[in-house]
Design a protein around this motif. Sequence first.
Motif, PDB file in Angstrom:
ATOM      1  N   GLY A 421      -2.202 -15.408  14.565  1.00 22.58           N
ATOM      2  CA  GLY A 421      -1.417 -14.951  13.427  1.00 22.58           C
ATOM      3  C   GLY A 421      -1.852 -13.586  12.931  1.00 22.58           C
ATOM      4  O   GLY A 421      -2.436 -12.777  13.633  1.00 22.58           O
ATOM      5  N   VAL A 422      -1.557 -13.321  11.646  1.00 27.04           N
ATOM      6  CA  VAL A 422      -1.771 -12.011  11.033  1.00 27.04           C
ATOM      7  C   VAL A 422      -3.239 -11.816  10.713  1.00 27.04           C
ATOM      8  O   VAL A 422      -3.923 -12.724  10.272  1.00 27.04           O
ATOM      9  CB  VAL A 422      -0.921 -11.901   9.749  1.00 27.04           C
ATOM     10  N   GLU A 423      -3.723 -10.614  10.923  1.00 29.84           N
ATOM     11  CA  GLU A 423      -5.101 -10.271  10.593  1.00 29.84           C
ATOM     12  C   GLU A 423      -5.131  -9.485   9.294  1.00 29.84           C
ATOM     13  O   GLU A 423      -4.317  -8.599   9.072  1.00 29.84           O
ATOM     14  CB  GLU A 423      -5.713  -9.438  11.715  1.00 29.84           C
ATOM     15  N   GLY A 424      -6.085  -9.828   8.398  1.00 30.63           N
ATOM     16  CA  GLY A 424      -6.228  -9.091   7.159  1.00 30.63           C
ATOM     17  C   GLY A 424      -5.335  -9.630   6.072  1.00 30.63           C
ATOM     18  O   GLY A 424      -4.958 -10.799   6.044  1.00 30.63           O
ATOM     19  N   THR A 425      -4.970  -8.756   5.115  1.00 32.36           N
ATOM     20  CA  THR A 425      -4.133  -9.130   3.979  1.00 32.36           C
ATOM     21  C   THR A 425      -2.694  -8.744   4.291  1.00 32.36           C
ATOM     22  O   THR A 425      -2.379  -7.565   4.442  1.00 32.36           O
ATOM     23  CB  THR A 425      -4.599  -8.423   2.698  1.00 32.36           C
ATOM     24  N   GLU A 426      -1.833  -9.727   4.363  1.00 30.58           N
ATOM     25  CA  GLU A 426      -0.444  -9.424   4.701  1.00 30.58           C
ATOM     26  C   GLU A 426       0.275  -8.757   3.536  1.00 30.58           C
ATOM     27  O   GLU A 426       0.971  -7.755   3.717  1.00 30.58           O
ATOM     28  CB  GLU A 426       0.292 -10.704   5.111  1.00 30.58           C
ATOM     29  N   LYS A 427       0.131  -9.312   2.337  1.00 32.63           N
ATOM     30  CA  LYS A 427       0.907  -8.823   1.195  1.00 32.63           C
ATOM     31  C   LYS A 427      -0.014  -8.552   0.011  1.00 32.63           C
ATOM     32  O   LYS A 427      -0.175  -9.397  -0.878  1.00 32.63           O
ATOM     33  CB  LYS A 427       1.973  -9.851   0.806  1.00 32.63           C
ATOM     34  N   PRO A 428      -0.614  -7.387  -0.051  1.00 38.08           N
ATOM     35  CA  PRO A 428      -1.408  -7.030  -1.225  1.00 38.08           C
ATOM     36  C   PRO A 428      -0.506  -6.552  -2.367  1.00 38.08           C
ATOM     37  O   PRO A 428       0.586  -6.031  -2.138  1.00 38.08           O
ATOM     38  CB  PRO A 428      -2.287  -5.889  -0.717  1.00 38.08           C
ATOM     39  N   ARG A 429      -0.958  -6.752  -3.577  1.00 38.23           N
ATOM     40  CA  ARG A 429      -0.225  -6.297  -4.758  1.00 38.23           C
ATOM     41  C   ARG A 429      -1.240  -5.793  -5.794  1.00 38.23           C
ATOM     42  O   ARG A 429      -2.213  -6.488  -6.091  1.00 38.23           O
ATOM     43  CB  ARG A 429       0.569  -7.439  -5.400  1.00 38.23           C
ATOM     44  N   GLY A 430      -0.982  -4.619  -6.352  1.00 38.98           N
ATOM     45  CA  GLY A 430      -1.792  -4.193  -7.495  1.00 38.98           C
ATOM     46  C   GLY A 430      -1.490  -5.055  -8.700  1.00 38.98           C
ATOM     47  O   GLY A 430      -2.366  -5.716  -9.261  1.00 38.98           O
ATOM     48  N   ILE A 431      -0.220  -5.080  -9.101  1.00 33.25           N
ATOM     49  CA  ILE A 431       0.292  -5.982 -10.134  1.00 33.25           C
ATOM     50  C   ILE A 431       1.494  -6.704  -9.550  1.00 33.25           C
ATOM     51  O   ILE A 431       2.395  -6.076  -8.981  1.00 33.25           O
ATOM     52  CB  ILE A 431       0.683  -5.223 -11.415  1.00 33.25           C
ATOM     53  N   SER A 432       1.513  -8.017  -9.702  1.00 35.20           N
ATOM     54  CA  SER A 432       2.610  -8.845  -9.191  1.00 35.20           C
ATOM     55  C   SER A 432       3.246  -9.601 -10.341  1.00 35.20           C
ATOM     56  O   SER A 432       2.566 -10.322 -11.069  1.00 35.20           O
ATOM     57  CB  SER A 432       2.081  -9.823  -8.135  1.00 35.20           C
TER      58      SER A 432
END
Length: 546
Positions: A421-432
Motif C-alpha cells: 500500500g501507500v508509504e508515508g502520510t497519504e492525506k496531511p492537513r494543517g487545519i481540517s
Amino acid sequence: MKRRNLLLGIGGLSAAGAGMRTGAFSLGTVDRSADVTVANEDDAYLAMAPSSGPNGAYATQGSNKNELALDFTNNGQGGGVNSEGEFYFDNVLTVENRATQTVYVWARFGGGSQFDNQNLYLYPNGARDTKLNDQSNSVLTLAPGERANIGAYIDTSSTSTGSSETLTMTVRADVDNPSGTNSVGPSGGQALVVSQDPDQNEYGSIQNAIDDATGTDVLVEAGTYNEAIVIDKDDITLRSLAGAGQTTIRASTEDANVDFGTGSNKAVLVDGATDVTIDGFTVTFESAPANNSEKYAVRGRPDGSGGGPDNLVVANNIIEDFSTSDQPGNSGAVRAGGVSIDMNPTGGLGPATTNGIEVRNNIIRDIECVGDVDQNDSRAKGIAMNGDVQEAVIMDNTIHNIGTTSNEDPNAAEELANTSGVEGTEKPRGISLTENGPTGPTNFEIVRNDFDGIEGTYGQPAIFVGGSNGLGGSHAVRFNNFRHPVDNLSGEALVLRKNWWSSGSPPATSSADSDADGGVLIDRGPGAYDQNNSRSSQVNDAGSDL
C-alpha cells in the motif's frame, strides 16, 4: 451611632523551606503606631504593598518600603468602621511571590481582646467568604511571579461600642501546604499543585490532582510527567508554572504500569467536560505504536449524553514529535492528530454540538503517519474539527511539518508494520474542518497562523474544508501565511482576507486533480472562494510567540 476605631499592624514571618529563606521578612516589635518592620519589599521573596485601588488607602507603606500598616480608623472616607456591623474591604493590599517555588500564604491575628480569626480575616478578592488563616480554613497558593489582590473582613457585631484595639498580623509563606485541598488561587477558586518532588499536600501525578479537583486550577511544576490525562469534569484549568519548554506530558500507548497508567492513544482527553483550559505544556507520546494505529495529543469529544466540550481552550502549548503507523490486525485508518475536536457522539446519539473552542498560540509540529499503509488512508492533522463545532477560534498557531512522503520518522520514531500500500502520510492537513453527517464547523475564525512543511503523498493543504451544509455567515480566514494550498469542498464560499500566499498576490489557482503544492487555491468551481485583499508580504506576527 458612635464609631469604633480599629488599628491593625501587619508584619511578616517566612518559614524556612526549599526555595524560601528564613529572614525574607523579619518580625519587628509592634509600637504604639502599629508599624512593623519587615524586610525591604524590593528584595523580599514575598512582597506586600498597598493596592492601587481606592481601598489601598487603608494600607500604609513607609518611604523605604520596609514598613506596612493597616489602619481602619479613618482613611478620609468615613472615619472608620461602625460597631455592630460587618465590613468587607476589597483590594486593600497586594501579595506577590518573588521566590522560585510555589508558596502557600496565610495570616493570623493576635494581640487583641475582642477579635479572633473568624471575625477578622483576609480574603482573596472575589471570594469574601474564603478565610486565609491556615489549615482550619484556607491558604493562598501563589506560583512564582504570581500576584494576588487581598481584602479584609471585619465583624464588629460583638465588640464594645467606642472601643479601640491595636492588633498584630503574622503572615506566613511556606513551600508546604498545611491545608490540602483548601488551597485557593488569587481568584479564590481551589488550586492544587503537581510536582515531580511534591511537598506536603501536593501531588506527584496530574491525573490524581484532577481526580481530586472540584472545579479548580491544577498547577503543574516543571518536569516530564509520563501519564495520559483524562479530564471528565467541568471548570478545570490545567496550567504549567514553568511553561511548555520545561513541562512535558508524555503519554504511552502500551505501558500499563504505575508510571504511565493505562495505555492510551490520547495524551490529553477532554471527555464531555466544559470550561476546560490546557495551558503551557509540551504534549507528546512515547515511541511505542498504538494498537489501533491512532494517536491524538489533545482530543475533545462529547460525553455519553452528547454534552461538552464547550469552551475548551488549548493555549501556549508545544505539541510535537510523534508518529503512528499501520499495525498488524488494524482494519481501520491510520491517524495522528495535534488538537482534535470530534463531535461524533458516543452511545448512538444524534449529532452533538459544541461552541466556544479556542486553539491559540500553540506550536504544532512534526506529526506524521509513517510506513506502509495497507488501507490507503493515513492522515496526519495539526488541528482537526469534525461535526457541529460552532464559533471556534484558531489563532496565532505555528503549524509546521505535518505528514511525510517517506518512512522517515520524527523524534518519536516507531517500528513499521505492513509492507503493502501507500508509504508515508497519504492525506496531511494543517487545519481540517470536516462534516459529521451533513454538518461541519461554522462561524469559525482562522487568524494569524503560519503554515509550513505540510507534506504527503496525496494533497497537502494548509486548510481543508470538507462538504457540509454551509460555513456560517460570520466565518473568516484572515492574516495567515500560506505556503500550502487551501481546499474548500463545502459548497459555500470560503471568505479569505489579507492572507499571504507563497504563489503571489492574488494567489494562483490549481486544478483539483493536479496534486498542487504551494500557497494556492484548489479549484472547486465558481463560488468556492471569496478571496480579497491578499498581502504582498508575509504576516510578521503570524504564528506562535513561544
